[in-house]
Scaffold this motif. Structure first.
Motif, PDB file in Angstrom:
ATOM      1  N   ASN A 164       0.842  -1.193   0.000  1.00 59.81           N
ATOM      2  CA  ASN A 164       0.000   0.000   0.000  1.00 59.81           C
ATOM      3  C   ASN A 164       0.873   1.236   0.000  1.00 59.81           C
ATOM      4  OD1 ASN A 164      -2.252  -1.607   0.036  1.00 59.81           O
ATOM      5  ND2 ASN A 164      -2.492  -1.523   2.245  1.00 59.81           N
ATOM      6  N   GLN A 165       0.501   2.204  -0.784  1.00 61.09           N
ATOM      7  CA  GLN A 165       1.284   3.427  -0.904  1.00 61.09           C
ATOM      8  C   GLN A 165       1.328   4.141   0.425  1.00 61.09           C
ATOM      9  OE1 GLN A 165       0.528   6.944  -1.053  1.00 61.09           O
ATOM     10  NE2 GLN A 165       2.576   7.480  -1.708  1.00 61.09           N
ATOM     11  N   GLY A 166       2.523   4.584   0.804  1.00 64.38           N
ATOM     12  CA  GLY A 166       2.671   5.320   2.043  1.00 64.38           C
ATOM     13  C   GLY A 166       2.980   4.484   3.251  1.00 64.38           C
ATOM     14  N   SER A 167       3.090   3.176   3.069  1.00 63.64           N
ATOM     15  CA  SER A 167       3.423   2.321   4.215  1.00 63.64           C
ATOM     16  C   SER A 167       4.334   1.198   3.760  1.00 63.64           C
ATOM     17  CB  SER A 167       2.153   1.760   4.853  1.00 63.64           C
ATOM     18  OG  SER A 167       1.458   0.949   3.938  1.00 63.64           O
ATOM     19  N   GLU A 168       4.941   0.539   4.710  1.00 64.55           N
ATOM     20  CA  GLU A 168       5.797  -0.597   4.387  1.00 64.55           C
ATOM     21  C   GLU A 168       4.946  -1.761   3.890  1.00 64.55           C
ATOM     22  OE1 GLU A 168       9.263   1.254   5.109  1.00 64.55           O
ATOM     23  OE2 GLU A 168       9.193  -0.888   4.680  1.00 64.55           O
ATOM     24  N   ALA A 169       5.518  -2.534   3.011  1.00 59.91           N
ATOM     25  CA  ALA A 169       4.806  -3.706   2.511  1.00 59.91           C
ATOM     26  C   ALA A 169       4.615  -4.711   3.639  1.00 59.91           C
ATOM     27  CB  ALA A 169       5.581  -4.343   1.366  1.00 59.91           C
ATOM     28  N   THR A 170       3.503  -5.409   3.586  1.00 60.93           N
ATOM     29  CA  THR A 170       3.201  -6.444   4.574  1.00 60.93           C
ATOM     30  C   THR A 170       3.393  -7.804   3.924  1.00 60.93           C
ATOM     31  OG1 THR A 170       1.557  -5.002   5.601  1.00 60.93           O
ATOM     32  CG2 THR A 170       1.458  -7.347   6.125  1.00 60.93           C
ATOM     33  N   ILE A 216      10.102  -4.656  -1.817  1.00 59.25           N
ATOM     34  CA  ILE A 216       9.032  -4.054  -2.603  1.00 59.25           C
ATOM     35  C   ILE A 216       9.085  -2.551  -2.438  1.00 59.25           C
ATOM     36  CG2 ILE A 216       6.512  -3.739  -2.682  1.00 59.25           C
ATOM     37  CD1 ILE A 216       6.264  -6.708  -1.959  1.00 59.25           C
ATOM     38  N   SER A 217       8.868  -1.850  -3.528  1.00 59.56           N
ATOM     39  CA  SER A 217       8.715  -0.401  -3.455  1.00 59.56           C
ATOM     40  C   SER A 217       7.324  -0.024  -3.932  1.00 59.56           C
ATOM     41  CB  SER A 217       9.772   0.313  -4.311  1.00 59.56           C
ATOM     42  OG  SER A 217       9.427   0.259  -5.687  1.00 59.56           O
ATOM     43  N   ARG A 218       6.806   1.062  -3.370  1.00 60.59           N
ATOM     44  CA  ARG A 218       5.485   1.570  -3.782  1.00 60.59           C
ATOM     45  C   ARG A 218       5.565   3.096  -3.707  1.00 60.59           C
ATOM     46  NH1 ARG A 218      -0.253   0.598  -3.685  1.00 60.59           N
ATOM     47  NH2 ARG A 218      -0.754   1.957  -5.424  1.00 60.59           N
ATOM     48  N   PRO A 219       6.237   3.698  -4.706  1.00 70.24           N
ATOM     49  CA  PRO A 219       6.505   5.132  -4.622  1.00 70.24           C
ATOM     50  C   PRO A 219       5.291   6.022  -4.848  1.00 70.24           C
ATOM     51  CG  PRO A 219       7.280   4.250  -6.700  1.00 70.24           C
ATOM     52  CD  PRO A 219       6.872   3.076  -5.864  1.00 70.24           C
ATOM     53  N   ASN A 220       4.276   5.512  -5.561  1.00 73.71           N
ATOM     54  CA  ASN A 220       3.071   6.309  -5.803  1.00 73.71           C
ATOM     55  C   ASN A 220       1.883   5.370  -6.013  1.00 73.71           C
ATOM     56  OD1 ASN A 220       2.996   5.520  -8.666  1.00 73.71           O
ATOM     57  ND2 ASN A 220       4.779   6.870  -8.891  1.00 73.71           N
ATOM     58  N   LEU A 221       0.747   5.953  -6.356  1.00 69.55           N
ATOM     59  CA  LEU A 221      -0.500   5.186  -6.419  1.00 69.55           C
ATOM     60  C   LEU A 221      -0.685   4.408  -7.719  1.00 69.55           C
ATOM     61  CD1 LEU A 221      -2.935   7.748  -4.766  1.00 69.55           C
ATOM     62  CD2 LEU A 221      -2.130   5.592  -3.800  1.00 69.55           C
TER      63      LEU A 221
END
Lengths: 112, 113
Positions: free
Chosen positions: B50-56, B68-73
């Motif tokens: 989820n964007q804005g938080s660490e991956a679970t 994992i990276s999630r830099p934007n939506l």
């Protein structure tokens, strides 16, 4: 643990016949179920879904039946066509999680 | 619906190396997931991104192996680190628009020699 399983790994049907793919689940908290179709080299594609407050839902040529008593659901495909050949997965969501748990998959083979 | 693309579509890698898989969505989504599908098997959830938080991560998967990276939506990456032949699989990203709408990308077919 939680599991979603299928009874048959491969189903072969003649073109024009009806196909029935079965699936069992173990988690009583599962409240939403989805059938996916996966063709070779592609990602799973949504076919039809059903909520736990229903026991039957129909789409175009497809019907899903849910029996919560025995934790079983099935996908029926009417007048099976060669284009229906694929692997079919059932998946379940529980009301306390947003994670889809997938079954093992059934390969549907349609022969002329 | 959502249109999801993945890069690369397939790759053959040497053991000990790392591969980063990209997932691009055509709309902004909060929830993205990464799955692994071993040959002839079903899909297994690796992690929720989820964007804005660490991956679970799910049981059996760790961040050091699958960062994992999630830099934007609209974008996420999954890296398969220090690969071994057992990592040979199809890796799929998916997005959830609503609780009952989850769409999948075409997958990345990875072969590790």
């Amino acid at each position: 643990g939680e599991s979603v399983g299928l009874h048959l790994p491969t189903l072969s049907v003649q073109e024009g016949d009806n196909s029935i793919i079965n699936c069992a689940y173990s988690n009583s908290a599962s409240d939403y179920f989805i059938w996916y179709k996966q063709e070779s080299g592609k990602g799973p594609q949504f076919i039809i879904d059903i909520r736990s407050n229903m026991d039957k839902r129909q789409g175009q040529r497809v019907t899903v039946l849910l029996n919560k008593t025995v934790k079983h659901l099935s996908l029926q495909i009417a007048a099976t066509q060669p284009g229906d050949s694929a692997v079919y997965f059932c998946a379940a969501l529980s009301y306390n999680t947003d994670k889809l748990i997938f079954g093992t998959g059934t390969r549907l083979q349609v022969f002329p | 619906s959502a249109v999801i693309s993945q890069k690369p579509s397939r790759d053959i890698c040497q053991r000990g190396t790392s591969l980063t898989i990209q997932c691009q969505v055509d709309s902004q989504v909060t929830m993205m997931f990464w799955y692994r599908q071993q040959p002839g098997q079903s899909l297994t959830l690796i992690a929720t991104a989820n964007q804005g938080s660490e991956a679970t991560y799910e049981s059996g998967f760790v961040i050091d192996k699958f960062p994992i990276s999630r830099p934007n939506l609209t974008f996420s990456t999954l890296t398969v680190s220090n690969m071994s032949p057992e990592d040979s699989s199809i890796y799929l990203c998916s997005v959830q628009l609503n609780r009952n709408e989850q769409f999948f990308g075409p997958g990345t077919r990875l072969t590790v020699l």
